[in-house]
Design an enzyme around this catalytic site. Structure first.
Site, PDB file in Angstrom:
ATOM      1  N   LYS A  76      53.727  -8.131  13.358  1.00  0.00           N
ATOM      2  CA  LYS A  76      54.678  -7.944  13.398  1.00  0.00           C
ATOM      3  C   LYS A  76      55.171  -8.629  13.893  1.00  0.00           C
ATOM      4  CE  LYS A  76      55.903  -5.730  18.238  1.00  0.00           C
ATOM      5  NZ  LYS A  76      55.565  -5.719  19.579  1.00  0.00           N
TER       6      LYS A  76
ATOM      7  N   GLY B 233      57.784  -3.468  28.009  1.00  0.00           N
ATOM      8  CA  GLY B 233      57.166  -3.222  29.764  1.00  0.00           C
ATOM      9  C   GLY B 233      58.023  -2.984  30.673  1.00  0.00           C
TER      10      GLY B 233
ATOM     11  N   ASN C 286      52.038  -0.629  24.418  1.00  0.00           N
ATOM     12  CA  ASN C 286      50.713  -1.943  25.192  1.00  0.00           C
ATOM     13  C   ASN C 286      50.840  -1.589  26.695  1.00  0.00           C
ATOM     14  OD1 ASN C 286      48.876  -3.866  26.292  1.00  0.00           O
ATOM     15  ND2 ASN C 286      49.822  -5.107  24.470  1.00  0.00           N
ATOM     16  N   THR C 287      51.881  -1.944  27.416  1.00  0.00           N
ATOM     17  CA  THR C 287      51.607  -1.805  29.272  1.00  0.00           C
ATOM     18  C   THR C 287      51.389  -0.406  29.699  1.00  0.00           C
ATOM     19  OG1 THR C 287      53.595  -3.942  28.440  1.00  0.00           O
ATOM     20  CG2 THR C 287      52.906  -2.833  30.902  1.00  0.00           C
TER      21      THR C 287
ATOM     22  N   ALA D 275      58.189   0.024  22.335  1.00  0.00           N
ATOM     23  CA  ALA D 275      57.812  -1.185  23.231  1.00  0.00           C
ATOM     24  C   ALA D 275      58.687  -0.365  24.416  1.00  0.00           C
ATOM     25  CB  ALA D 275      59.089  -2.510  23.577  1.00  0.00           C
ATOM     26  N   GLY D 276      58.661  -0.380  25.884  1.00  0.00           N
ATOM     27  CA  GLY D 276      60.040   0.192  26.690  1.00  0.00           C
ATOM     28  C   GLY D 276      59.337   1.405  26.961  1.00  0.00           C
TER      29      GLY D 276
END
Lengths: 261, 365
Positions: free
Chosen positions: A98, A159, A208-209, A186-187
């Site tokens: 990645k 994040g 992830n976050t 993301a986001g």
């Protein structure tokens, strides 16, 4: 549901989960199990990889049975990202990477120039590159020209949990690159946002976050997995087209005429 | 630790002279047991994480990224610490006393990161319910509490938090252990495997407090989590509480250590690399400090330190008990980033169990 194929490998789950930021490795593993994902990302960046100093945690992630997708998180130049990708290939015995090249330290926005440069170089070296990029069509096209078979546009900066910030650009990407696997990376902060991305026809979601920082990460992982499934099913089933006027779903045939306007 | 245990004094070998090793040696000696303390390194320059730590007792701040159990043990430690330190200071009238400060800590964030503060507050409430007593602070309240942070317009005050002077504590504990007749052996690494083969230690009970030193001999996988800290001296800035700075990627703290000195920490990296602090980490720590108050720009960096936090995969402490021949073995490990927060509470539980094992030979899980 239809197949989800990346670089010739087919996966059951369209959910890719990150392994950072959890309260403990055990909770991270519980979240992976609950997510039923097949691919997890992990970063080498801040270890001393040549010494295998993070081996305990890597083994623990490997034991989840998921395919490992090493990332180049935190790299700020093509050169740095290439070096880290090569180390990752050696340590994790995988050509998958990645690719992240960060252009802005504060919002972790990808640097498109460094990204394209690194992607071209890594593909020449035999890597299977999954680039983390913005929602810009031209950058995506250049990445495809460089040999990438998957594009991972952001929903919003890493994040932030803002969801799909620029739906116009994302829709353009989907329409113009109909045959390329596109993964929103993301986001995303809420399962509804993941469902929305899947309804728009994106092939998968990487995050992830939103899971790691939930108060109960495994439960949130499950929520995202269900949303991603729901969104994909909805996309495959075909969403109805929104209309300006109401149309009753119950037939009005039985109603006396004088009740209608 | 109970009176029954002191009725017949037993011979206890303690492995590792870090925080747990020293505290348990001291407590067992005070209870009339015969104690030998073994340390792989030196007592003065111990490789233990106890010397690197900032030594906060901060159950509220820590519960946000950990489990309720950590909070409960931490609250118990907050009760035990003042008693223990008072009694240690009293026993050593000719030594510099160990400073213990329980006036709470301050959490701040820059305006662009105010959502981090909101998330922190939400997580506190989520974990502990609304009865936890953190208090939101506005600019004038921050100014009153910590004048050096007057430019922050939002923050939180966590009253039930404390910190102590850990290096003085470690020195004084060793002094007291020696005075009470504890036998202290430095540069004497002990492995349990060796004991099984040839009995080199003559003891009824072995208390294994080696932290990372026990890595190959714990019942579940133990890993080290790298932490980097920096010590600075800065007479221009006066902080009287531990301060946490919320940031999207770093959770950093500054703890006053007396004589205008501050410790800034700590990075948290999944690695067992013990090499020197990296430039990136030192920049993160320095810039966090600088943004707390620009006068920190003139601080002098007097020390950097790197160590590994011993942690199990669930980041929770665990105790294991078993026998090697006739010798009872008790292993305590995995205090992770919570050494000072957990040590008294964990020891209290273990030593209570342990004195029962001594007197009744109960099998305890």
């Amino acid at each position: 549901m239809g197949n989800f194929t990346l670089y010739g490998e087919t996966f059951n789950s369209r959910f890719l989960l990150g392994t950072a930021l959890y309260p403990s490795p055990q909770i991270m593993r519980d979240a992976i199990t609950a997510s039923e994902c097949d691919i997890v990302t992990l970063g080498l960046r801040r270890q001393n990889p040549s010494e295998q100093d993070g081996a305990a945690i890597w083994d623990f992630i490997k034991d989840s049975g998921c395919k490992l997708l090493p990332n180049t998180a935190g790299c700020k130049s093509a050169k740095e990202a290439i070096t880290l990708a090569e180390m990752s290939r050696e340590i994790f015995d995988t050509e998958w990477i990645k690719l992240e090249v960060i252009g802005d330290d504060y919002n972790l926005q990808p640097d498109p120039y460094g990204l394209i440069e690194a992607a071209a170089e890594l593909i020449k070296k035999g890597f299977k590159v999954l680039p983390y990029t913005t929602d810009d069509l031209i950058v995506a096209q250049k990445l495809l020209d460089a040999g990438c078979e998957v594009i991972m546009p952001w929903g919003a900066p890493i994040g932030t949990g803002q969801g799909l910030m620029n739906k116009y650009n994302l829709r353009t990407l989907r329409e113009r690159l109909p045959d390329t696997p596109l993964i929103i990376d993301a986001g995303l902060g809420a399962p509804s946002q993941a469902a929305e991305a899947m309804e728009m026809g994106f092939d998968g979601v990487l995050l992830n976050t939103a899971v790691a920082k939930a108060q109960t990460p495994p439960q949130m992982a499950k929520a995202f997995a269900q949303a991603i499934d729901a969104g994909r099913n909805a996309f495959e089933a075909g969403l109805m087209v929104q209309k300006e006027t109401a149309s009753p779903s119950t037939p009005v045939i039985g109603q006396p005429f004088w009740h209608s306007k | 630790m109970t009176n029954s245990a002191s009725q017949h004094s037993s011979r206890i070998a303690i492995l590792g002279a870090g925080l747990l090793g020293r505290l348990s040696a001291w407590q067992l000696l005070e209870a009339g047991q015969q104690v030998s303390l073994y340390e792989a390194g030196s007592f003065e320059q111990s490789p233990s994480a106890a010397r690197t730590a900032a030594a906060m007792i901060s159950p509220l701040s820590e519960v946000v990224a950990s489990e309720r159990e950590i909070y409960n043990l931490g609250l118990r430690s907050l009760q035990i610490w003042p008693e223990w330190i008072q009694s240690l200071n009293k026993a050593l009238p000719d030594h510099p006393p160990v400073q213990y400060d329980a006036t709470g800590s301050v959490v701040v964030a820059h305006p662009q990161d105010r959502t981090e503060l909101q998330q922190f507050h939400r997580d506190l409430e989520g974990k502990l319910g609304s009865k936890q007593n953190s208090k939101p602070l506005n600019q004038s309240q921050i100014t009153k509490l910590e004048p050096a942070l007057a430019h922050f317009n939002e923050g939180l005050y966590l009253p039930d938090e404390a910190y102590l002077d850990n290096r003085q504590l470690l020195d004084n504990l060793l002094q007291r252990i020696r005075t009470l007749g504890g036998k202290c052996h430095e540069h004497t690494p002990i492995e349990l495997d060796d004991l099984a083969n040839n009995k080199t230690i003559d003891a009824d009970t072995i208390l294994d407090c080696r932290g990372m030193g026990a890595k190959k001999e714990t019942s579940q996988p133990l890993r080290g989590v790298r932490g980097e800290v920096m010590w600075v001296e800065c007479p221009e800035v006066k902080l009287t509480h531990p301060v946490r700075l919320m940031h999207p990627r770093y959770k950093l703290y500054v703890v006053p250590k007396g004589n205008d000195r501050y410790i800034i920490g700590a990075t948290e990296i999944e690695s067992e690399d013990l090499s020197n602090i990296s430039l990136q980490s030192s920049m993160e720590l320095s810039s966090a400090l600088y943004t707390l108050n620009p006068a920190f720009a003139e601080a002098r960096i007097i020390e950097t330190d790197v160590n590994l936090r011993p942690a199990f995969m669930d980041n929770l402490p665990h105790t294991a008990e078993y026998k090697i021949g006739d010798t009872n073995v008790i292993q305590i490990n995995g205090l992770y980033r919570h050494g000072y927060l957990l040590a008294p509470a964990v020891l209290e539980q273990t030593l209570n169990k342990f004195s029962k094992t001594e007197t009744t030979h109960d099998q305890l899980s």
